[in-house]
Design a protein around this motif. Sequence first.
Motif, PDB file in Angstrom:
ATOM      1  N   LEU A  90      -3.431   2.487   5.274  1.00 34.66           N
ATOM      2  CA  LEU A  90      -2.770   1.203   5.527  1.00 34.66           C
ATOM      3  C   LEU A  90      -3.713   0.262   6.274  1.00 34.66           C
ATOM      4  N   ASN A 135       5.123  -1.556   3.473  1.00 37.54           N
ATOM      5  CA  ASN A 135       4.245  -0.537   4.060  1.00 37.54           C
ATOM      6  C   ASN A 135       4.953   0.257   5.156  1.00 37.54           C
ATOM      7  N   LEU A 155      -3.180   0.682  13.565  1.00 45.96           N
ATOM      8  CA  LEU A 155      -3.648  -0.073  12.406  1.00 45.96           C
ATOM      9  C   LEU A 155      -4.563  -1.190  12.876  1.00 45.96           C
ATOM     10  N   ALA A 212       1.152  -3.381   8.540  1.00 46.42           N
ATOM     11  CA  ALA A 212       2.517  -2.848   8.400  1.00 46.42           C
ATOM     12  C   ALA A 212       3.444  -3.812   7.670  1.00 46.42           C
ATOM     13  N   SER A 254      -0.220  -8.525   7.782  1.00 48.65           N
ATOM     14  CA  SER A 254      -1.359  -8.585   6.869  1.00 48.65           C
ATOM     15  C   SER A 254      -2.131  -9.890   7.034  1.00 48.65           C
ATOM     16  N   VAL A 313       1.850   5.114   0.548  1.00 49.79           N
ATOM     17  CA  VAL A 313       1.560   6.208   1.481  1.00 49.79           C
ATOM     18  C   VAL A 313       2.224   7.475   0.954  1.00 49.79           C
ATOM     19  N   GLN A 358       0.835  -1.199   0.000  1.00 49.74           N
ATOM     20  CA  GLN A 358       0.000   0.000   0.000  1.00 49.74           C
ATOM     21  C   GLN A 358       0.873   1.253   0.000  1.00 49.74           C
ATOM     22  N   GLN A 373       7.059   2.703   3.366  1.00 54.23           N
ATOM     23  CA  GLN A 373       6.217   3.761   2.816  1.00 54.23           C
ATOM     24  C   GLN A 373       5.857   4.776   3.903  1.00 54.23           C
ATOM     25  N   PHE A 374       5.496   4.258   5.080  1.00 55.97           N
ATOM     26  CA  PHE A 374       5.144   5.167   6.171  1.00 55.97           C
ATOM     27  C   PHE A 374       6.345   6.009   6.592  1.00 55.97           C
ATOM     28  N   GLY A 400      -4.967   4.091  10.716  1.00 60.10           N
ATOM     29  CA  GLY A 400      -5.076   3.308   9.490  1.00 60.10           C
ATOM     30  C   GLY A 400      -6.509   3.036   9.085  1.00 60.10           C
TER      31      GLY A 400
END
Length: 348
Positions: free
Chosen positions: A115, A161, A182, A118, A187, A31, A29, A164-165, A78
């Motif tokens: 998100l 992720n 989150l 993570a 996941s 960000v 994902q 990305q964060f 999230g």
Amino acid sequence: MRDPLLVCLALGGLVFPACDPDGHVDFFQTVTPAPSFPGTAGDAAVYQNLFAYTPDSKCAPQVPRQLDSKTEVRIFVGNGVAASEIGRYAGGLQRYYDFYGVTMFTRYDPIAVPLDHAIVLNDAVIADRMREVAGVDPACLSSLYPTVACEQAYGAAMLYNVKQFLHAYAEPDRNVINLVLLKRVASLNPGAETGLLNWGIAGLGLSEALVNSAGGSDVSISLADTLDETGFSPTVFIAVNLTDFLLREPDIVVAHEFGHAYGLPHLKPGDLDYGTNLMDPSASECDLSLRTDQLTTIEQATAAYGDLLDTSLYDGPELLSFTDRAPEILEIVRARVAARALATGGGQ
Ligand SMILES: [Zn+2]
């Protein structure tokens, strides 16, 4: 039963397909920073209600010493986490640290981040991503000493992720601790043999000192190399679903991860206060305490984050933190990815 998905995960791969009827998990994902970030600091008093709580005398820890310290927090929320959770988690954090005289504050509105999770522990998905995006044969992970490019391709998939964060909101270090709520840390749809790992991860507390100290261990893959990020604010990801499933109140989980963000390592069996301390590897009782020396570390960290940790204190699995389980989890998932790559003829 609050969340049937968690129960499915706990039972592992056998029942997993039934838990994911449409078969779709958005593993990776993107960000991008919100227009309001970094923004102009507001008045902390305006936001102090985010940290409001109802006292709970049944959960009072031992208090050998009171600090007079403050920690600035930035709060992120999230997908699918209700706004009402912000107060429960930020309030729980303050309820715990108020016993010790550490005041949390923020000067900004919470920011929504797109998100669901993570990290990704699905070996097939990681292998595909390494091959297709990084152009790296995932069979490279079968080596006892993978190349840096191999480790980074692995991290770029598993920790996509997180990275990305960090790129969007934690770099450069702004001398705050980011609290990211989150639905889950790992996941949905883990690999067939990583379901139990998925189930156990309630928090991920990253500070540069902690990551570097884990990286100094002698495991062949280190979290520092795999994460491949520097110069970031300490960042705590909390799995709200799991924490709420396990605990009446979230205080201990979020306080424990903040302990890591402050640079506190785990206690080990035989240590003073082991079994009654917040930094026990499997901390879950609500009245776990901090020692005088730990409070000194927090006092220093609130001024400047990061005491390098003693790598000998990383001694195995825990319920609460991905960070401390990182060597173990990285090795397990690495072995799964490598085995899959070799079995499908991708290697050598
Ligand atoms: Zn921990």
